[in-house]
Motif scaffolding. Structure first.
Motif, mmCIF file in Angstrom:
data_model
loop_
_atom_site.group_PDB
_atom_site.id
_atom_site.type_symbol
_atom_site.label_atom_id
_atom_site.label_comp_id
_atom_site.label_asym_id
_atom_site.label_seq_id
_atom_site.Cartn_x
_atom_site.Cartn_y
_atom_site.Cartn_z
ATOM 1 N N ARG A 161 0.839 -1.217 0.000
ATOM 2 C CA ARG A 161 0.000 0.000 0.000
ATOM 3 C C ARG A 161 0.864 1.254 0.000
ATOM 4 N NH1 ARG A 161 -2.089 -3.180 4.228
ATOM 5 N NH2 ARG A 161 -3.841 -4.451 3.542
ATOM 6 N N MET A 174 -8.518 -3.486 5.184
ATOM 7 C CA MET A 174 -9.537 -4.055 6.053
ATOM 8 C C MET A 174 -10.594 -2.965 6.235
ATOM 9 S SD MET A 174 -10.774 -6.176 8.271
ATOM 10 C CE MET A 174 -11.874 -6.027 9.688
ATOM 11 N N TRP A 177 -15.911 -1.476 9.608
ATOM 12 C CA TRP A 177 -17.287 -2.010 9.561
ATOM 13 C C TRP A 177 -18.289 -1.166 10.352
ATOM 14 C CZ3 TRP A 177 -18.448 -5.576 6.009
ATOM 15 C CH2 TRP A 177 -17.380 -6.266 5.435
ATOM 16 N N ASN A 221 -19.761 -11.545 5.540
ATOM 17 C CA ASN A 221 -19.002 -10.305 5.316
ATOM 18 C C ASN A 221 -17.481 -10.473 5.253
ATOM 19 O OD1 ASN A 221 -21.272 -8.256 5.619
ATOM 20 N ND2 ASN A 221 -21.443 -9.416 7.524
ATOM 21 N N CYS A 222 -16.973 -11.496 5.870
ATOM 22 C CA CYS A 222 -15.525 -11.553 6.091
ATOM 23 C C CYS A 222 -14.843 -12.659 5.284
ATOM 24 C CB CYS A 222 -15.226 -11.773 7.571
ATOM 25 S SG CYS A 222 -16.337 -10.878 8.684
ATOM 26 N N CYS A 225 -12.631 -12.248 1.996
ATOM 27 C CA CYS A 225 -11.203 -11.885 2.065
ATOM 28 C C CYS A 225 -10.407 -12.841 2.951
ATOM 29 C CB CYS A 225 -11.040 -10.468 2.595
ATOM 30 S SG CYS A 225 -11.636 -9.201 1.460
ATOM 31 N N HIS A 226 -10.954 -13.166 4.120
ATOM 32 C CA HIS A 226 -10.153 -13.932 5.084
ATOM 33 C C HIS A 226 -10.249 -15.444 4.876
ATOM 34 C CE1 HIS A 226 -8.747 -10.614 7.593
ATOM 35 N NE2 HIS A 226 -9.932 -10.058 7.439
ATOM 36 N N PRO A 239 -4.848 -11.368 6.667
ATOM 37 C CA PRO A 239 -4.205 -12.332 7.556
ATOM 38 C C PRO A 239 -5.135 -13.470 7.973
ATOM 39 C CG PRO A 239 -4.571 -10.221 8.690
ATOM 40 C CD PRO A 239 -5.011 -10.039 7.281
ATOM 41 N N TRP A 246 -1.355 -12.429 15.938
ATOM 42 C CA TRP A 246 -2.069 -11.187 15.649
ATOM 43 C C TRP A 246 -1.121 -10.086 15.239
ATOM 44 C CZ3 TRP A 246 -7.008 -12.157 15.276
ATOM 45 C CH2 TRP A 246 -7.537 -13.226 15.994
ATOM 46 N N LEU A 247 -1.540 -9.383 14.201
ATOM 47 C CA LEU A 247 -0.769 -8.232 13.748
ATOM 48 C C LEU A 247 -1.053 -7.046 14.669
ATOM 49 C CD1 LEU A 247 1.038 -6.941 11.623
ATOM 50 C CD2 LEU A 247 -0.944 -6.734 10.122
ATOM 51 N N TYR A 248 -2.334 -6.863 14.979
ATOM 52 C CA TYR A 248 -2.712 -5.675 15.763
ATOM 53 C C TYR A 248 -3.078 -6.017 17.202
ATOM 54 C CZ TYR A 248 -2.769 -3.339 11.279
ATOM 55 O OH TYR A 248 -2.390 -2.822 10.058
ATOM 56 N N LEU A 255 -9.744 -6.371 18.865
ATOM 57 C CA LEU A 255 -10.477 -6.934 17.724
ATOM 58 C C LEU A 255 -11.653 -6.036 17.361
ATOM 59 C CD1 LEU A 255 -10.526 -10.779 18.445
ATOM 60 C CD2 LEU A 255 -9.261 -9.542 16.690
ATOM 61 N N THR A 258 -10.275 -3.061 15.612
ATOM 62 C CA THR A 258 -9.850 -3.388 14.244
ATOM 63 C C THR A 258 -11.050 -3.493 13.316
ATOM 64 O OG1 THR A 258 -7.893 -4.587 15.017
ATOM 65 C CG2 THR A 258 -8.686 -5.132 12.821
ATOM 66 N N GLY A 265 -2.222 -1.262 6.994
ATOM 67 C CA GLY A 265 -0.795 -1.079 7.291
ATOM 68 C C GLY A 265 -0.018 -0.716 6.032
HETATM 69 C C1 HEC Z 1 -11.847 -6.485 1.552
HETATM 70 C C2 HEC Z 1 -11.220 -7.579 2.237
HETATM 71 C C3 HEC Z 1 -11.565 -7.763 3.706
HETATM 72 C C4 HEC Z 1 -12.755 -7.986 4.275
HETATM 73 C C5 HEC Z 1 -14.101 -8.122 3.584
HETATM 74 C C6 HEC Z 1 -12.521 -8.164 5.694
HETATM 75 N N1 HEC Z 1 -11.209 -8.010 5.979
HETATM 76 FE FE1 HEC Z 1 -10.331 -8.139 7.790
HETATM 77 N N2 HEC Z 1 -8.555 -7.636 6.984
HETATM 78 C C7 HEC Z 1 -8.336 -7.416 5.633
HETATM 79 C C8 HEC Z 1 -6.969 -7.039 5.441
HETATM 80 C C9 HEC Z 1 -6.300 -6.734 4.112
HETATM 81 C C10 HEC Z 1 -6.373 -7.025 6.715
HETATM 82 C C11 HEC Z 1 -4.926 -6.679 7.052
HETATM 83 C C12 HEC Z 1 -4.814 -5.189 7.238
HETATM 84 C C13 HEC Z 1 -3.401 -4.763 7.414
HETATM 85 O O1 HEC Z 1 -2.490 -5.550 7.127
HETATM 86 O O2 HEC Z 1 -3.189 -3.633 7.890
HETATM 87 C C14 HEC Z 1 -7.407 -7.414 7.662
HETATM 88 C C15 HEC Z 1 -7.204 -7.523 9.004
HETATM 89 C C16 HEC Z 1 -8.142 -8.002 9.898
HETATM 90 C C17 HEC Z 1 -7.901 -8.229 11.281
HETATM 91 C C18 HEC Z 1 -6.604 -7.987 12.031
HETATM 92 C C19 HEC Z 1 -5.878 -9.300 12.222
HETATM 93 C C20 HEC Z 1 -4.626 -9.180 13.068
HETATM 94 O O3 HEC Z 1 -3.787 -10.077 12.939
HETATM 95 O O4 HEC Z 1 -4.494 -8.244 13.867
HETATM 96 C C21 HEC Z 1 -9.072 -8.701 11.813
HETATM 97 C C22 HEC Z 1 -9.317 -9.111 13.244
HETATM 98 C C23 HEC Z 1 -10.018 -8.759 10.748
HETATM 99 N N3 HEC Z 1 -9.439 -8.325 9.599
HETATM 100 C C24 HEC Z 1 -11.326 -9.192 10.896
HETATM 101 C C25 HEC Z 1 -12.265 -9.085 9.893
HETATM 102 C C26 HEC Z 1 -13.677 -9.332 10.096
HETATM 103 C C27 HEC Z 1 -14.296 -9.786 11.377
HETATM 104 C C28 HEC Z 1 -14.283 -9.092 8.901
HETATM 105 C C29 HEC Z 1 -15.755 -9.165 8.600
HETATM 106 C C30 HEC Z 1 -16.615 -8.341 9.401
HETATM 107 C C31 HEC Z 1 -13.248 -8.718 7.959
HETATM 108 N N4 HEC Z 1 -12.051 -8.717 8.600
HETATM 109 C C32 HEC Z 1 -13.492 -8.449 6.620
HETATM 110 C C33 HEC Z 1 -9.220 -7.540 4.616
HETATM 111 C C34 HEC Z 1 -10.571 -7.748 4.781
#
Ligand code: HEC
Ligand code: HEC
Length: 293
Positions: A161, A174, A177, A221-222, A225-226, A239, A246-248, A255, A258, A265
């Motif tokens: 990024r 991320m 929400w 929703n999640c 990507c995840h 991740p 955990w990254l964060y 959580l 986040t 990042g």
């Molecule tokens: C568009 C893609 C996308 C969607 C949809 C998404 N995420 Fe993420 N999420 C990411 C990305 C990319 C990161 C890493 C961000 C970074 O590296 O800074 C992340 C990071 C996170 C983290 C941090 C993990 C850590 O190790 O600290 C959490 C928790 C998380 N997401 C939960 C969720 C949840 C719960 C949902 C659904 C409500 C969700 N994500 C939906 C892309 C997404």
């Protein structure tokens, strides 16, 4: 000057100095001492002429040899560069895998990578690459963007990024929400539930009822990507949420934060800041920190 008199016992002349009846004899200094003294005088004269010696206010006598410590250091650096250039040239022309296979190149790259890491990467990733909140651990075998030599090289070369590099790791973030910018805004209760679900994947301390309510929210929703099982997706740097790493931060409060506010990042791109052989050495060094694939 007092009149010269001879000491009756030794027959040596006295200097005329006398304390409480004790008189000082006028013995000459020993020959050997005298010669060393003359040699020292001669040596210092030669030294003054050849080397920097006398301070003269803001300057000093430079000496005809022109020697200075600065010139000496510059010479040493030039010698070291020359000695290394063979290696840097080979690193420049070798593939990452070939560097890893040639023991002498590998050693050189590890040392060079370590030095470059200490200067450029330690503030964010920590001295041993062990990471900080928001800055991933580079010494474990969990990777956001992939842990092969080529993956690591691309990440370092173009950043994540990064706004100043068109080839940077893609800018999917991320979503936040709790805001309208999310694909579907979630309520505080839904966010709490989905956080409990995420927690339940790696710990048993999550609220069971919340986790049950959170599972379908996650799937909807999640998972895109995840991943279905929250195993993560390295193509977009999402991740894994099931491995307890955990990254964060993996406590409920972090959580919720986040998920509510989102995360994106940024890892700088090093293309313009470091030359390619240095980036190759860094990639090899990071790969060998412990988690390389
Ligand atoms: C568009 C893609 C996308 C969607 C949809 C998404 N995420 Fe993420 N999420 C990411 C990305 C990319 C990161 C890493 C961000 C970074 O590296 O800074 C992340 C990071 C996170 C983290 C941090 C993990 C850590 O190790 O600290 C959490 C928790 C998380 N997401 C939960 C969720 C949840 C719960 C949902 C659904 C409500 C969700 N994500 C939906 C892309 C997404
Ligand atoms: C300004 C802080 C900063 C500096 C300096 C920095 N990084 Fe990063 N780095 C990050 C962040 C933040 C991430 C994670 C980005 C994300 O959330 O996806 C990252 C991610 C990475 C990754 C990917 C890790 C993975 O799990 O895929 C590698 C490899 C990496 N950095 C190597 C380096 C190297 C080598 C240097 C020094 C040349 C360096 N970084 C300097 C902030 C930094």
């Amino acid at each position: 000057m007092a009149k010269q008199e001879k000491d009756p016992v030794s027959g040596v002349e006295t200097t005329g100095h006398e304390w409480d009846g004790i008189k000082e004899l006028n013995n000459p200094v020993p020959r050997w001492w005298l010669y060393i003294f003359y040699v020292c005088c001669a040596w210092s004269l030669v030294y003054w002429v050849l080397y920097p010696a006398w301070p003269m206010g803001t300057w000093h006598t430079a000496g005809i040899l022109g020697w200075t410590q600065r010139v000496e250091v510059e010479q040493k650096i030039a010698d070291a560069k020359k000695a290394q250039s063979g290696f840097t040239d080979r690193i420049a022309s070798s593939s990452l895998d070939d560097i890893r296979k040639a023991p002498d190149l590998l050693n050189f790259a590890l040392a060079g990578g370590k030095a470059a890491f200490g200067v450029n990467c330690v503030p964010c990733h920590g001295a041993g690459g062990q990471g900080n909140p928001g800055f991933p651990n580079l010494a474990d075998d969990k990777w956001l963007w992939g842990g092969t030599l080529a993956d690591i090289y691309t990440t370092i070369k173009h950043g994540i990024r990064a706004t100043d590099d068109a080839e940077t790791r893609p800018g999917v973030a991320m979503p936040a929400w709790a805001t309208d910018s999310a694909p579907a805004k979630l309520t505080a209760a839904q966010i709490s539930d989905v956080a409990d679900y995420v927690l339940s994947l790696s710990t048993k301390t999550a609220d069971a009822a919340g986790a049950t309510r959170g599972a379908p929210i996650f799937a909807e929703n999640c998972a895109a990507c995840h991943g279905d099982k929250a195993q993560g997706n390295q193509d977009m740097g999402a991740p894994a949420l099931s491995d307890g790493i955990w990254l964060y931060g993996g406590d409920k409060k972090t959580l919720v934060e986040t998920i509510s506010k989102g995360r994106a990042g940024v890892m700088p791109s090093w293309t313009k800041r470091l030359d390619d052989p240095t980036i190759k050495q860094l990639a090899v060094y990071v790969h060998e920190l412990g988690g390389g694939k």
